[in-house]
Design an enzyme around this catalytic site. Structure first.
Site, PDB file in Angstrom:
ATOM      1  CG  ASN A   1      -1.702   1.266   1.383  1.00  0.00           C
ATOM      2  OD1 ASN A   1      -1.854   2.008   0.411  1.00  0.00           O
ATOM      3  ND2 ASN A   1      -2.218   1.523   2.574  1.00  0.00           N
TER       4      ASN A   1
ATOM      5  CE  LYS B   1       0.474   3.457   4.768  1.00  0.00           C
ATOM      6  NZ  LYS B   1       0.176   3.559   6.175  1.00  0.00           N
TER       7      LYS B   1
ATOM      8  CG  HIS C   1      -5.711   1.738   4.960  1.00  0.00           C
ATOM      9  ND1 HIS C   1      -5.291   2.713   5.848  1.00  0.00           N
ATOM     10  CD2 HIS C   1      -4.677   0.881   4.814  1.00  0.00           C
ATOM     11  CE1 HIS C   1      -4.042   2.448   6.210  1.00  0.00           C
ATOM     12  NE2 HIS C   1      -3.639   1.344   5.616  1.00  0.00           N
TER      13      HIS C   1
ATOM     14  CD  GLU D   1      -2.884   5.428   6.521  1.00  0.00           C
ATOM     15  OE1 GLU D   1      -2.867   5.500   5.285  1.00  0.00           O
ATOM     16  OE2 GLU D   1      -1.945   4.935   7.184  1.00  0.00           O
TER      17      GLU D   1
ATOM     18  CD  GLU E   1      -3.578  -2.836   7.179  1.00  0.00           C
ATOM     19  OE1 GLU E   1      -2.438  -3.110   6.776  1.00  0.00           O
ATOM     20  OE2 GLU E   1      -4.129  -1.760   6.939  1.00  0.00           O
TER      21      GLU E   1
ATOM     22  N   GLY F   1       2.003   2.189  10.544  1.00  0.00           N
ATOM     23  CA  GLY F   1       2.899   3.326  10.388  1.00  0.00           C
ATOM     24  C   GLY F   1       3.551   3.767  11.686  1.00  0.00           C
TER      25      GLY F   1
ATOM     26  CB  SER G   1       4.906  -1.752  11.896  1.00  0.00           C
ATOM     27  OG  SER G   1       4.436  -0.419  12.071  1.00  0.00           O
TER      28      SER G   1
END
Ligand code: PEP
Length: 255
Positions: free
Chosen positions: A13, A15, A98, A100, A170, A176, A216
């Protein structure tokens, strides 16, 4: 079916990183490094990078994905992209829900479900993200929450489309942040996801489902995570922007 028979998929990903020319260059660098992969290799790039990515990946084992899409087929949704648009380009995968997008763009379990169905109806594969926040983990509701997210995401998804669903566990606190779930934590929650899918679609469908871990994952910790019986690959953020690191993770998933 045991893990060895399930499709392992490593998906990057990217991003909001890389311009079209940088995309082409990074994929050219990755291609020889992942050519021998014995797992699925997917790169989910920003919308504007999709043509460059598809072109660079042509003839290789790298598949290209998007990072979101709208649930309507067309209409007055300024700034949005439909599943049909992605399909016509040659995109094969779409990340849905996701964290985010849930945190910054108001994505809810309900819109995750609508987007998942739009992706599947267009013939694409959905990588559906679920996972708990740190507070939710500390409250001891991880299993319930992830089961709930999974159940709502799959609402009204017919059994015949399930083979084009990947679920990525996730944990939000691991994305991150450099903090990774332990291999045991990842495996435990992935097993909850599989059990939830079994309750909806039966054991055989759940056993065939690819359940990734993301948060991560990197070249150093991938092997231990990917070795877990219920971890069938990974959704990789930061480490998917470095060709050598991404290739190391792909090698760890190859079996
Ligand atoms: C992600 O973006 O899905 C992700 C897992 O990011 P990172 O690997 O950087 O934690």
């Amino acid at each position: 079916m045991n893990k060895a028979k399930r499709a392992a998929v490593i998906a990057g990903n990217w991003k909001m990183n890389k311009t079209p020319s940088e995309t082409a260059a990074l994929i050219e660098e990755m291609k020889p490094l992942v050519a021998d992969a014995d797992c699925g290799v997917v790169l989910c790039v920003p919308f504007v990078d999709l043509p460059a990515a598809l072109d660079a990946a042509k003839g290789s084992n790298i598949k290209i994905g998007a990072q979101n899409c709208h649930f309507k087929e067309s209409g007055a949704y300024t700034g949005e992209i439909s599943a049909a648009m992605l399909c016509e380009l040659g995109v094969e995968y779409v990340i849905i829900g996701h964290s985010e997008r849930r945190t910054y763009f108001g994505e809810t379990d309900e819109t995750v479900n609508l987007r998942t169905r739009a992706v599947l109806d267009a013939g694409l594969t959905a990588i559906v993200c679920v996972g708990e926040s740190l507070t939710q983990r500390e409250q001891g509701v991880t299993a319930e929450l992830v089961a709930l997210q999974t159940k709502i995401a799959l609402r009204d998804v017919p059994a015949e489309q399930l083979s084009r669903v990947i679920i990525a566990y996730e944990p939000v606190w691991a994305i991150g942040t450099g903090k990774t779930a332990t291999a045991a934590q990842a495996n435990e929650v992935n097993a909850v996801i599989r059990a939830t899918v079994a309750s909806l679609y039966g054991d055989a469908a759940a056993e065939a489902l690819t359940v990734q871990y993301g948060g991560s994952m990197n070249a150093g910790n991938a092997a231990e995570l990917l070795d877990q019986p219920d971890v069938d690959g990974g959704l990789i953020g930061g480490a998917s922007l470095k060709a050598a690191d991404f290739a190391t993770i792909v090698r760890a998933a190859s079996r």
